[in-house]
Design an enzyme around this catalytic site. Structure first.
Site, short mmCIF file in Angstrom:
data_model
loop_
_atom_site.label_atom_id
_atom_site.label_comp_id
_atom_site.label_asym_id
_atom_site.label_seq_id
_atom_site.Cartn_x
_atom_site.Cartn_y
_atom_site.Cartn_z
N ASN A 167 -44.94 26.00 -0.47
CA ASN A 167 -44.45 25.82 -1.84
C ASN A 167 -43.40 24.72 -1.79
O ASN A 167 -42.31 24.92 -1.28
CB ASN A 167 -43.85 27.15 -2.32
CG ASN A 167 -43.13 27.03 -3.65
OD1 ASN A 167 -43.29 26.03 -4.36
ND2 ASN A 167 -42.35 28.04 -4.01
N GLU A 195 -41.94 38.43 -1.28
CA GLU A 195 -40.86 37.50 -0.97
C GLU A 195 -39.53 38.13 -1.37
O GLU A 195 -39.15 38.06 -2.55
CB GLU A 195 -41.05 36.20 -1.75
CG GLU A 195 -42.31 35.46 -1.42
CD GLU A 195 -42.18 33.97 -1.74
OE1 GLU A 195 -42.22 33.18 -0.81
OE2 GLU A 195 -41.99 33.63 -2.91
N SER A 224 -37.74 32.13 4.02
CA SER A 224 -37.21 31.53 5.25
C SER A 224 -38.16 31.63 6.44
O SER A 224 -37.73 31.86 7.57
CB SER A 224 -35.83 32.11 5.59
OG SER A 224 -34.91 31.80 4.55
N GLY A 283 -34.83 30.62 0.79
CA GLY A 283 -33.94 29.46 0.87
C GLY A 283 -32.59 29.78 1.47
O GLY A 283 -31.67 28.96 1.42
N LYS A 324 -41.90 23.35 -4.27
CA LYS A 324 -40.92 23.44 -5.36
C LYS A 324 -40.77 22.06 -6.02
O LYS A 324 -41.76 21.34 -6.14
CB LYS A 324 -39.60 24.00 -4.83
CG LYS A 324 -39.85 25.26 -4.00
CD LYS A 324 -38.64 26.03 -3.62
CE LYS A 324 -39.09 27.24 -2.81
NZ LYS A 324 -38.05 28.21 -2.58
N GLU A 367 -38.18 32.18 -8.38
CA GLU A 367 -37.39 31.15 -9.08
C GLU A 367 -37.81 31.03 -10.54
O GLU A 367 -36.99 30.71 -11.40
CB GLU A 367 -37.51 29.80 -8.33
CG GLU A 367 -36.62 29.81 -7.09
CD GLU A 367 -37.11 28.95 -5.94
OE1 GLU A 367 -37.93 28.03 -6.16
OE2 GLU A 367 -36.66 29.20 -4.80
N HIS A 391 -43.35 33.52 -9.18
CA HIS A 391 -42.38 33.21 -8.13
C HIS A 391 -40.97 33.60 -8.59
O HIS A 391 -40.64 33.48 -9.76
CB HIS A 391 -42.43 31.71 -7.80
CG HIS A 391 -41.62 31.37 -6.59
ND1 HIS A 391 -40.27 31.12 -6.68
CD2 HIS A 391 -41.95 31.29 -5.28
CE1 HIS A 391 -39.81 30.89 -5.45
NE2 HIS A 391 -40.81 30.98 -4.59
P1 PGA Z 1 -38.18 29.37 1.65
O1 PGA Z 1 -38.92 29.59 0.25
O2 PGA Z 1 -39.24 29.36 2.72
O3 PGA Z 1 -37.48 28.04 1.53
O4 PGA Z 1 -37.23 30.50 1.83
C1 PGA Z 1 -40.00 30.47 0.14
C2 PGA Z 1 -40.52 30.46 -1.28
O5 PGA Z 1 -39.74 30.24 -2.22
O6 PGA Z 1 -41.72 30.65 -1.51
#
Ligand code: PGA
Length: 264
Positions: free
Chosen positions: A14, A181, A227, A187, A16, A107, A105
């Protein structure tokens, strides 16, 4: 039977709101290089990247295909067309050759008002349009610390399971997977421990089984996200109920992502 062999593996990135089309094309050339001559993955491993919408065009798709990667959209609307400024439709995505969508997601939930209800509406349309979907769920740190992880996951699963139940008898089960997740791991560099990840995945599979039966529960791929790195991917992917990963930050570096793709 709960056997990993009966499920596809899904390795997803992803991006983003990162990368331009030019950067994306260079990325895929680099990724192919790092994947080397055995770049083509086994047919049971699905590889997809969700770039920003302006990287979904033909040139980037062609570059991605060289690395045996499909592209998907990070969000999709439930209507086919209309006055929905800033949204994308399944029909439009299919016109430009995109078959995958990411839905729900954290976010989108955190910053753009996505709710269980809107995520369910998106999913319902995506399934009826035959799209391949990764649907995301996960608890916040406050919810985990209050001992509410399972309650929150169960709540987020209601819409997902309802959509599958409605879609299943009439539509071929295209590729549908669920990504767990934990929001506190996204992140932040804090990965869930292997026992936290396995525990949540086993719980999710049990919930799926309650509503859709053992057969569906044992074939639906469950992805872990939060992560994931080239260093921890293999350990996560070896867990009995983890069938794939959804990778944010670490998917932006071709060398590292190539390592993750080679971790199955
Ligand atoms: P990240 O994000 O690997 O940077 O923690 C995962 C995601 O948002 O799908």
């Amino acid at each position: 039977m709960n056997s990993k062999k009966s499920r596809s593996r899904v390795l997803a990135g992803n991006w983003k709101m990162n990368m331009s089309p030019g950067e994306a094309i260079a990325y895929f050339a680099d990724l192919s290089h790092h994947l080397g001559p055995q770049g083509a993955s086994d047919p049971d491993v699905l590889r997809v990247i969700f770039p920003v919408a302006y990287c979904l065009g033909q040139h980037v798709q062609e570059a991605a295909a060289q690395a045996h990667i499909q592209l998907g959209a990070q969000n999709v609307h439930w209507e086919e067309k209309g006055a929905f400024t800033g949204e994308l439709s399944c029909v439009g995505l299919k016109h430009v050759g995109i078959q995958w969508v990411l839905i729900g997601h954290s976010e989108r939930r955190q910053y753009f008002g996505e709710t269980n209800e809107t995520a369910q509406r998106r999913l319902s349309t995506a399934l009826s349009q035959g799209m391949n979907v990764i649907f995301c769920i996960g608890e916040t740190l406050a919810q985990r610390e209050a001992g509410k992880t399972e309650e929150v996951l169960a709540e987020q699963l209601v819409g997902f399971l309802q959509c599958l139940k409605t879609a299943m008898p009439h539509q071929p089960m295209q590729t549908i997977s669920l990504a767990y997740e934990p929001v506190w791991a996204i992140g932040t560099g804090k990965t869930a421990t292997t026992s936290q990840a396995q525990e949540a995945h086993a719980f999710i599979r049990k919930e799926i089984s309650k509503v859709l039966g053992e057969q569906v529960a044992s074939t639906l791929p469950l992805l872990y996200g939060g992560s994931v790195t080239p260093e921890n991917a293999r350990e996560l992917l070896n867990l009995p109920d983890v069938d794939g990963v959804l990778v944010g930050g670490a998917s932006l570096k071709p060398e590292g992502f190539a390592k993750i793709l080679k971790s199955t």
